[in-house]
Design a protein around this motif. Structure first.
Motif, PDB file in Angstrom:
ATOM      1  N   VAL A  31      52.885  33.938  26.732  1.00 31.40           N
ATOM      2  CA  VAL A  31      52.928  32.695  27.503  1.00 31.40           C
ATOM      3  C   VAL A  31      53.060  32.944  29.007  1.00 31.40           C
ATOM      4  O   VAL A  31      52.402  32.262  29.797  1.00 31.40           O
ATOM      5  N   LEU A  32      53.879  33.891  29.419  1.00 34.97           N
ATOM      6  CA  LEU A  32      54.063  34.118  30.853  1.00 34.97           C
ATOM      7  C   LEU A  32      52.765  34.525  31.560  1.00 34.97           C
ATOM      8  O   LEU A  32      52.408  33.926  32.582  1.00 34.97           O
ATOM      9  N   LEU A  34      49.752  33.955  30.544  1.00 38.84           N
ATOM     10  CA  LEU A  34      48.843  32.820  30.413  1.00 38.84           C
ATOM     11  C   LEU A  34      49.167  31.739  31.450  1.00 38.84           C
ATOM     12  O   LEU A  34      48.274  31.240  32.139  1.00 38.84           O
ATOM     13  N   CYS A  35      50.445  31.418  31.603  1.00 42.28           N
ATOM     14  CA  CYS A  35      50.849  30.422  32.602  1.00 42.28           C
ATOM     15  C   CYS A  35      50.570  30.914  34.020  1.00 42.28           C
ATOM     16  O   CYS A  35      50.148  30.129  34.879  1.00 42.28           O
ATOM     17  N   ALA A  36      50.802  32.189  34.274  1.00 39.90           N
ATOM     18  CA  ALA A  36      50.516  32.746  35.597  1.00 39.90           C
ATOM     19  C   ALA A  36      49.022  32.660  35.893  1.00 39.90           C
ATOM     20  O   ALA A  36      48.611  32.303  37.003  1.00 39.90           O
ATOM     21  N   VAL A  38      46.869  30.505  34.633  1.00 40.14           N
ATOM     22  CA  VAL A  38      46.521  29.096  34.865  1.00 40.14           C
ATOM     23  C   VAL A  38      46.965  28.664  36.262  1.00 40.14           C
ATOM     24  O   VAL A  38      46.219  27.992  36.987  1.00 40.14           O
ATOM     25  N   ALA A  39      48.164  29.059  36.674  1.00 45.79           N
ATOM     26  CA  ALA A  39      48.657  28.686  37.999  1.00 45.79           C
ATOM     27  C   ALA A  39      47.801  29.293  39.107  1.00 45.79           C
ATOM     28  O   ALA A  39      47.463  28.612  40.089  1.00 45.79           O
ATOM     29  N   ASP A  43      45.518  27.181  41.693  1.00 42.47           N
ATOM     30  CA  ASP A  43      45.741  27.363  43.128  1.00 42.47           C
ATOM     31  C   ASP A  43      44.439  27.686  43.852  1.00 42.47           C
ATOM     32  O   ASP A  43      44.104  27.076  44.865  1.00 42.47           O
TER      33      ASP A  43
END
Length: 73
Positions: A31-32, A34-36, A38-39, A43
């Motif tokens: 998850v980490l 993946l979230c990074a 996406v962020a 951006d």
């Protein structure tokens, strides 16, 4: 499509069968990043869109728009 659903159900059951700590480590490891990703993608995408001439009004600084700024003495 049923093969993918069956595979996913197997992965889900495997994760649910793990003890709590390995579950947390495995989920964070997935998850980490993946979230990074996406962020970072959002951006860069929003920066590209908002840097277009259509959104120039967002970048104007109200202090520099007016030519009648008082000079400091």
């Amino acid at each position: 499509m049923e093969r993918i659903a069956g595979w996913w159900d197997g992965v889900e059951l495997w994760i649910a069968g793990l003890p709590f700590i390995p579950q947390v480590v495995l989920v964070l490891a997935v998850v980490l990043p993946l979230c990074a990703g996406v962020a970072i993608g959002l951006d860069r995408g929003l920066s590209a869109v908002l840097s277009s001439p259509v959104f120039e009004w967002l970048r104007r600084n109200p202090a520099t728009v007016s030519d009648k700024t008082p000079e400091k003495s």
